[in-house]
Motif scaffolding. Structure first.
Motif, short mmCIF file in Angstrom:
data_model
loop_
_atom_site.label_atom_id
_atom_site.label_comp_id
_atom_site.label_asym_id
_atom_site.label_seq_id
_atom_site.Cartn_x
_atom_site.Cartn_y
_atom_site.Cartn_z
N TRP A 53 -27.10 -18.92 54.41
CA TRP A 53 -26.15 -17.93 54.94
C TRP A 53 -26.78 -16.54 54.90
O TRP A 53 -26.77 -15.81 55.89
CB TRP A 53 -24.87 -18.01 54.11
N PRO A 95 -19.11 -22.21 54.49
CA PRO A 95 -18.19 -23.27 54.05
C PRO A 95 -18.92 -24.45 53.39
O PRO A 95 -18.37 -25.10 52.50
CB PRO A 95 -17.50 -23.72 55.33
N ARG A 99 -18.00 -26.82 50.39
CA ARG A 99 -17.62 -28.17 50.80
C ARG A 99 -18.76 -28.83 51.57
O ARG A 99 -18.72 -28.91 52.80
CB ARG A 99 -16.37 -28.12 51.70
N LEU A 102 -18.28 -31.29 54.57
CA LEU A 102 -17.80 -30.89 55.89
C LEU A 102 -18.83 -31.10 57.00
O LEU A 102 -18.46 -31.24 58.16
CB LEU A 102 -17.42 -29.40 55.89
N TYR A 108 -15.69 -29.48 61.57
CA TYR A 108 -16.75 -28.52 61.28
C TYR A 108 -17.81 -28.55 62.38
O TYR A 108 -18.26 -27.51 62.86
CB TYR A 108 -17.40 -28.82 59.92
#
Length: 137
Positions: A53, A95, A99, A102, A108
Protein backbone atom coordinates in the motif's frame (compact mmCIF):
# COMPACT_ATOMS: atom_id res chain seq x y z
CA UNK A 1 5.63 43.01 -9.08
CA UNK A 2 5.89 39.23 -9.44
CA UNK A 3 3.57 37.13 -11.54
CA UNK A 4 1.52 34.44 -9.94
CA UNK A 5 2.62 30.97 -11.07
CA UNK A 6 0.21 29.00 -13.22
CA UNK A 7 -2.03 26.64 -11.29
CA UNK A 8 -1.18 22.95 -11.66
CA UNK A 9 -3.70 20.65 -13.28
CA UNK A 10 -6.08 18.52 -11.23
CA UNK A 11 -4.07 15.46 -12.32
CA UNK A 12 -0.84 16.93 -10.96
CA UNK A 13 -2.53 17.88 -7.69
CA UNK A 14 -4.02 14.40 -7.39
CA UNK A 15 -0.65 12.79 -8.04
CA UNK A 16 1.21 15.00 -5.60
CA UNK A 17 -1.44 14.42 -2.94
CA UNK A 18 -1.13 10.67 -3.45
CA UNK A 19 2.65 10.97 -3.26
CA UNK A 20 2.30 12.86 0.03
CA UNK A 21 -0.06 10.15 1.32
CA UNK A 22 2.60 7.62 0.35
CA UNK A 23 5.17 9.54 2.36
CA UNK A 24 2.87 9.66 5.37
CA UNK A 25 2.00 5.98 5.05
CA UNK A 26 5.69 5.33 5.61
CA UNK A 27 4.99 5.93 9.29
CA UNK A 28 2.48 3.08 9.27
CA UNK A 29 4.94 0.85 7.44
CA UNK A 30 7.65 1.72 9.97
CA UNK A 31 5.31 0.72 12.79
CA UNK A 32 4.63 -2.59 11.04
CA UNK A 33 8.35 -3.27 10.68
CA UNK A 34 9.28 -2.21 14.22
CA UNK A 35 6.43 -3.76 16.17
CA UNK A 36 4.27 -6.10 14.09
CA UNK A 37 2.70 -7.65 17.19
CA UNK A 38 1.11 -4.38 18.29
CA UNK A 39 -0.51 -3.95 14.89
CA UNK A 40 -1.88 -7.47 15.05
CA UNK A 41 -3.88 -6.18 18.00
CA UNK A 42 -5.37 -3.60 15.63
CA UNK A 43 -6.37 -6.34 13.21
CA UNK A 44 -3.43 -6.35 10.79
CA UNK A 45 -3.10 -9.95 9.60
CA UNK A 46 -0.88 -9.48 6.53
CA UNK A 47 1.72 -6.80 7.31
CA UNK A 48 3.38 -7.11 3.89
CA UNK A 49 0.22 -5.59 2.39
CA UNK A 50 0.96 -2.39 4.33
CA UNK A 51 4.29 -2.20 2.49
CA UNK A 52 2.53 -2.71 -0.84
CA UNK A 53 0.00 0.00 0.00
CA UNK A 54 2.77 2.41 1.02
CA UNK A 55 4.89 1.78 -2.08
CA UNK A 56 1.94 1.94 -4.48
CA UNK A 57 0.79 5.26 -3.05
CA UNK A 58 4.24 6.74 -3.51
CA UNK A 59 4.94 5.27 -6.94
CA UNK A 60 1.53 5.80 -8.51
CA UNK A 61 1.31 9.29 -7.04
CA UNK A 62 4.69 10.21 -8.48
CA UNK A 63 3.91 8.66 -11.86
CA UNK A 64 0.55 10.44 -11.99
CA UNK A 65 2.10 13.81 -11.20
CA UNK A 66 4.79 13.27 -13.83
CA UNK A 67 2.17 12.38 -16.43
CA UNK A 68 0.23 15.54 -15.65
CA UNK A 69 3.35 17.65 -16.02
CA UNK A 70 4.70 15.88 -19.12
CA UNK A 71 1.37 15.89 -20.98
CA UNK A 72 -0.64 18.91 -19.88
CA UNK A 73 -4.26 19.21 -20.97
CA UNK A 74 -4.63 15.53 -21.81
CA UNK A 75 -8.19 14.38 -22.60
CA UNK A 76 -10.53 14.41 -19.62
CA UNK A 77 -11.34 10.69 -19.84
CA UNK A 78 -7.63 9.91 -19.73
CA UNK A 79 -6.84 12.10 -16.75
CA UNK A 80 -9.93 11.07 -14.79
CA UNK A 81 -9.23 7.38 -15.39
CA UNK A 82 -5.61 7.80 -14.33
CA UNK A 83 -6.43 9.77 -11.19
CA UNK A 84 -9.14 7.35 -10.05
CA UNK A 85 -7.16 4.27 -11.02
CA UNK A 86 -3.98 5.40 -9.28
CA UNK A 87 -5.74 5.97 -5.97
CA UNK A 88 -7.88 2.84 -6.10
CA UNK A 89 -4.97 0.63 -7.19
CA UNK A 90 -2.91 1.71 -4.21
CA UNK A 91 -5.75 1.47 -1.72
CA UNK A 92 -6.68 -2.00 -2.95
CA UNK A 93 -3.84 -3.39 -0.82
CA UNK A 94 -5.07 -1.95 2.46
CA UNK A 95 -8.12 -4.21 3.01
CA UNK A 96 -5.89 -7.22 2.36
CA UNK A 97 -3.74 -6.23 5.35
CA UNK A 98 -6.77 -6.88 7.54
CA UNK A 99 -8.57 -9.54 5.52
CA UNK A 100 -6.16 -11.54 3.33
CA UNK A 101 -9.01 -13.90 2.43
CA UNK A 102 -10.69 -11.15 0.39
CA UNK A 103 -8.24 -11.49 -2.48
CA UNK A 104 -10.10 -14.32 -4.20
CA UNK A 105 -13.62 -13.06 -3.53
CA UNK A 106 -15.60 -11.41 -6.33
CA UNK A 107 -16.65 -8.56 -4.03
CA UNK A 108 -12.97 -7.59 -3.84
CA UNK A 109 -11.69 -8.79 -7.21
CA UNK A 110 -14.28 -6.98 -9.36
CA UNK A 111 -13.50 -3.45 -8.12
CA UNK A 112 -9.77 -4.18 -8.28
CA UNK A 113 -10.15 -5.30 -11.90
CA UNK A 114 -12.05 -2.08 -12.64
CA UNK A 115 -9.24 -0.14 -11.01
CA UNK A 116 -6.67 -1.86 -13.23
CA UNK A 117 -8.78 -1.02 -16.27
CA UNK A 118 -8.96 2.64 -15.20
CA UNK A 119 -5.21 2.84 -14.62
CA UNK A 120 -4.52 1.16 -17.96
CA UNK A 121 -6.82 3.59 -19.77
CA UNK A 122 -5.12 6.47 -17.99
CA UNK A 123 -1.48 5.56 -18.58
CA UNK A 124 -2.08 4.35 -22.14
CA UNK A 125 -4.14 7.45 -22.87
CA UNK A 126 -1.33 9.68 -21.61
CA UNK A 127 1.19 7.80 -23.78
CA UNK A 128 -1.11 8.02 -26.82
CA UNK A 129 -1.70 11.73 -26.29
CA UNK A 130 2.03 12.36 -25.96
CA UNK A 131 2.73 10.36 -29.12
CA UNK A 132 0.07 12.17 -31.14
CA UNK A 133 1.39 15.53 -30.00
CA UNK A 134 4.93 14.46 -30.81
CA UNK A 135 3.86 13.41 -34.31
CA UNK A 136 1.96 16.67 -34.76
CA UNK A 137 -1.46 15.11 -35.19
Amino acid sequence: MSRRPAAPSALVVSGLTELAAGALSGWVYTAVKRDPKSLRGLGVRAPHRIRQWHLDLAMLGGFTAICGIAVPDAPRLTTAALAVGAWTNAFAFLPLAFRPDLEDRPIYAAPVAASFVATSIGFCGIARTAYLRYRGA
